[in-house]
Design an enzyme around this catalytic site. Structure first.
Site, PDB file in Angstrom:
ATOM      1  N   ARG A  36       0.836  -1.210   0.000  1.00  0.00           N
ATOM      2  CA  ARG A  36       0.000   0.000   0.000  1.00  0.00           C
ATOM      3  C   ARG A  36       0.863   1.249   0.000  1.00  0.00           C
ATOM      4  NH1 ARG A  36       2.661   2.104   3.153  1.00  0.00           N
ATOM      5  NH2 ARG A  36       2.727   1.925   5.399  1.00  0.00           N
ATOM      6  N   GLU A  56      -0.551  10.313   8.284  1.00  0.00           N
ATOM      7  CA  GLU A  56       0.615   9.526   8.712  1.00  0.00           C
ATOM      8  C   GLU A  56       0.761   9.572  10.224  1.00  0.00           C
ATOM      9  OE1 GLU A  56       2.089   6.912   7.013  1.00  0.00           O
ATOM     10  OE2 GLU A  56       2.371   8.448   5.467  1.00  0.00           O
ATOM     11  N   HIS A  57       1.001   8.397  10.802  1.00  0.00           N
ATOM     12  CA  HIS A  57       1.119   8.239  12.255  1.00  0.00           C
ATOM     13  C   HIS A  57      -0.187   8.627  12.962  1.00  0.00           C
ATOM     14  CE1 HIS A  57       5.377   7.123  12.544  1.00  0.00           C
ATOM     15  NE2 HIS A  57       5.553   7.920  11.510  1.00  0.00           N
ATOM     16  N   ASP A  79      -2.974   6.326  12.590  1.00  0.00           N
ATOM     17  CA  ASP A  79      -3.779   5.098  12.788  1.00  0.00           C
ATOM     18  C   ASP A  79      -3.740   4.606  14.230  1.00  0.00           C
ATOM     19  OD1 ASP A  79      -1.164   4.128  12.491  1.00  0.00           O
ATOM     20  OD2 ASP A  79      -1.741   2.435  11.204  1.00  0.00           O
ATOM     21  N   GLY A  97      11.028  -3.389   2.928  1.00  0.00           N
ATOM     22  CA  GLY A  97      11.587  -2.350   3.789  1.00  0.00           C
ATOM     23  C   GLY A  97      11.543  -0.965   3.164  1.00  0.00           C
ATOM     24  N   GLY A 138       8.785   0.938   2.943  1.00  0.00           N
ATOM     25  CA  GLY A 138       7.653   1.728   3.416  1.00  0.00           C
ATOM     26  C   GLY A 138       6.386   1.512   2.599  1.00  0.00           C
ATOM     27  N   SER A 152       5.516  -4.254   2.587  1.00  0.00           N
ATOM     28  CA  SER A 152       5.701  -5.652   2.179  1.00  0.00           C
ATOM     29  C   SER A 152       5.309  -6.565   3.340  1.00  0.00           C
ATOM     30  CB  SER A 152       7.147  -5.903   1.764  1.00  0.00           C
ATOM     31  OG  SER A 152       8.016  -5.825   2.866  1.00  0.00           O
ATOM     32  N   ASP A 157      -2.083  -0.679   7.453  1.00  0.00           N
ATOM     33  CA  ASP A 157      -1.471  -1.454   6.371  1.00  0.00           C
ATOM     34  C   ASP A 157      -2.244  -2.735   6.086  1.00  0.00           C
ATOM     35  OD1 ASP A 157       0.324   0.527   6.863  1.00  0.00           O
ATOM     36  OD2 ASP A 157       1.988  -0.781   7.433  1.00  0.00           O
ATOM     37  N   TYR A 195       9.800   4.353  16.298  1.00  0.00           N
ATOM     38  CA  TYR A 195       8.359   4.132  16.160  1.00  0.00           C
ATOM     39  C   TYR A 195       7.686   3.907  17.525  1.00  0.00           C
ATOM     40  CZ  TYR A 195       3.978   2.361  14.193  1.00  0.00           C
ATOM     41  OH  TYR A 195       2.651   2.172  13.897  1.00  0.00           O
TER      42      TYR A 195
HETATM   43  P1  ADP Z   1       7.922  -2.734   4.839  1.00  0.00           P
HETATM   44  O1  ADP Z   1       6.703  -3.353   5.420  1.00  0.00           O
HETATM   45  O2  ADP Z   1       7.870  -1.257   4.791  1.00  0.00           O
HETATM   46  O3  ADP Z   1       8.304  -3.296   3.515  1.00  0.00           O
HETATM   47  P2  ADP Z   1       9.097  -3.972   7.149  1.00  0.00           P
HETATM   48  O4  ADP Z   1      10.431  -3.840   7.799  1.00  0.00           O
HETATM   49  O5  ADP Z   1       7.893  -3.714   7.968  1.00  0.00           O
HETATM   50  O6  ADP Z   1       9.120  -3.047   5.841  1.00  0.00           O
HETATM   51  O7  ADP Z   1       8.954  -5.429   6.575  1.00  0.00           O
HETATM   52  C1  ADP Z   1       9.969  -5.974   5.770  1.00  0.00           C
HETATM   53  C2  ADP Z   1      10.250  -7.394   6.216  1.00  0.00           C
HETATM   54  O8  ADP Z   1       9.117  -8.238   5.896  1.00  0.00           O
HETATM   55  C3  ADP Z   1      11.416  -8.034   5.471  1.00  0.00           C
HETATM   56  O9  ADP Z   1      12.641  -7.717   6.078  1.00  0.00           O
HETATM   57  C4  ADP Z   1      11.085  -9.500   5.582  1.00  0.00           C
HETATM   58  O10 ADP Z   1      11.458 -10.018   6.848  1.00  0.00           O
HETATM   59  C5  ADP Z   1       9.553  -9.524   5.518  1.00  0.00           C
HETATM   60  N1  ADP Z   1       9.066  -9.786   4.148  1.00  0.00           N
HETATM   61  C6  ADP Z   1       8.216  -9.031   3.424  1.00  0.00           C
HETATM   62  N2  ADP Z   1       7.950  -9.584   2.217  1.00  0.00           N
HETATM   63  C7  ADP Z   1       8.643 -10.736   2.176  1.00  0.00           C
HETATM   64  C8  ADP Z   1       8.798 -11.771   1.209  1.00  0.00           C
HETATM   65  N3  ADP Z   1       8.201 -11.735   0.028  1.00  0.00           N
HETATM   66  N4  ADP Z   1       9.600 -12.807   1.532  1.00  0.00           N
HETATM   67  C9  ADP Z   1      10.225 -12.865   2.731  1.00  0.00           C
HETATM   68  N5  ADP Z   1      10.110 -11.917   3.654  1.00  0.00           N
HETATM   69  C10 ADP Z   1       9.356 -10.871   3.407  1.00  0.00           C
HETATM   70 MG    MG Z   2       5.995  -3.096   7.401  1.00  0.00          MG
END
Ligand code: ADP
Ligand code: MG
Length: 396
Positions: free
Chosen positions: A39, A45-46, A48, A138, A140, A143, A188, A238
């Protein structure tokens, strides 16, 4: 267009994941496939975790999971995404009442385990799964939530729950709290579950109600610029911000900052430390700004929307202090371009991405200008508001 990253389409992610599934699991084919989006937050921002409003949209970048149930109690999961040099495969046993699934190594697998632990129906069967993703890790763009929601959606195919979408988002948020140790708000996971194609989602994080706001204008582009930096402060700052907000709410004698007005804040100024006052000021103003921005979007008033985005950025920089020189530089560069309505940092801060709203015909010019002005190496994505998590057909 030069310098703009193509977004891998879902069908390609699925076929790659299926190929690896066959290779890893001795020629068996996966019989379930799901996807869940990352997303971008347009404004709010900040807010939720302060029970305020947020206005995110689901992205065309997604996490895909393919897999099948097995007869035993074992789960075996492979990720195709490089996550901090960790092993890409993990095995674990399903939890039961006596032995919950605990955090462990590799770290990425904790997002999977957390969702298995918090899944809302039982009995979950053993399973094998392969994860493929087009969401930058990572950066933002969440993921992590897209991974959690993809795992939940995958489990729904193996062991259906009651289909309550909000409860699904909450379970995924719980997974992030307990298994990734990130005390995140609900935004998220909520938008990854409930995102709607062609719409942003105004989420009221107090009532957990959402309104879809149309955002599908061919003359408008939503440009994401990844600064490709992430400062180590991200993890520690955070929880500190969360605490400061709780402190401020307590001094104001409110359940959350959502209940507070600027007048309340001014009246209590003498009883608040300077830093706490500024944190609360950002949150109270940002909640109001987000409500106004949603109204502007409904009217198609992009100019006003853009103005509010810039106000949001400045407040995040000066009052909430979660921006960084790289994000400030990207925003400043974007605002110099004719045809740009607004730009701001998006996500938790200290790196990651900016989001810019601009006239479609200005896109190439904006990308070129930002690239020239930015001292790092940015990555660009042109994005459209996309659908929330869903199961996929394997008939292709
Ligand atoms: P963001 O959510 O902003 O991308 P986060 O630090 O909250 O950053 O989350 C990233 C972490 O989520 C990665 O370091 C990993 O541990 C995990 N992650 C996300 N997507 C995957 C994926 N496709 N495969 C493995 N780990 C993942
Ligand atoms: Mg995250």
């Amino acid at each position: 267009m030069a310098n703009i990253c193509p977004i891998t389409n879902v069908a390609d992610l699925v076929s790659e994941a299926r190929r690896v599934y066959r290779e890893t699991f001795h020629g068996d084919d996966a019989n379930v496939a799901v996807c869940a989006p990352g997303r971008v937050n347009l404004i709010g921002e900040h807010t939720d975790y302060n029970e305020g409003f947020v206005l995110p949209m689901a992205l065309p970048m997604v996490t895909v999971i393919v897999g099948s149930k097995t007869s035993g109690q074992k789960c075996c999961v492979v990720t195709l995404t490089e996550a901090a040099d960790e092993p890409r495969m993990v095995d674990f046993d399903l939890p039961n009442e006596l032995t919950p699934l605990l955090r462990g190594q590799p770290n990425w697998a904790n997002y999977v385990k957390g969702v298995v632990q918090h899944y809302r129906a039982r009995p979950i069967p053993g399973f094998r799964a392969v994860i493929a993703s087009s969401v930058p890790l990572g950066g933002g763009l969440s993921s992590s939530a897209s991974l959690e929601v993809a795992v939940y959606t995958f489990l729904q195919q193996l062991c259906p729950d009651d289909g309550d979408q909000v409860a699904k988002a909450v379970a995924c948020q719980q997974a992030e709290h307990t298994h990734a140790a990130v005390p995140c708000g609900i935004m998220d996971q909520f938008v990854s579950v409930l995102g709607k194609e062609g719409h942003a989602l105004l989420i009221d994080c107090r009532s957990l109600e959402a309104t879809a706001v149309p955002l599908a204008d061919p003359g408008l582009v939503i440009l994401i610029t990844n600064s490709n930096v992430r400062h180590s402060l991200t993890g520690s700052e955070y929880p500190t911000r969360r605490k400061q907000c709780e402190e401020a709410a307590a001094v104001l004698n409110k359940k959350s900052l959502r209940e507070a007005t600027l007048q309340d804040l001014e009246a209590a100024k003498d009883r608040l430390e300077g830093v706490t006052y500024r944190r609360a000021r950002h949150v109270i103003e940002e909640i109001e700004r987000t409500a106004q921005a949603a109204e502007a979007l409904k009217r198609g008033d992009y100019k006003e929307f853009g103005r509010l985005m810039v106000e949001s950025h400045n407040s995040l920089r000066d009052n909430y202090e979660v921006s960084c020189p790289e994000l400030d530089e990207l925003v400043a560069a974007a605002l110099e371009v004719d045809g740009v309505f607004g730009s701001r940092m998006t996500g938790g801060g200290f790196g990651g991405c900016t989001v810019t709203l601009l006239q479609a015909h200005a896109t190439e010019r904006a990308v070129k200008h930002i690239q020239e002005k930015y001292h790092g190496s940015p990555t660009f994505f042109i994005t459209t508001p996309s659908a929330g998590a869903h199961a996929l057909s394997l008939w292709f």
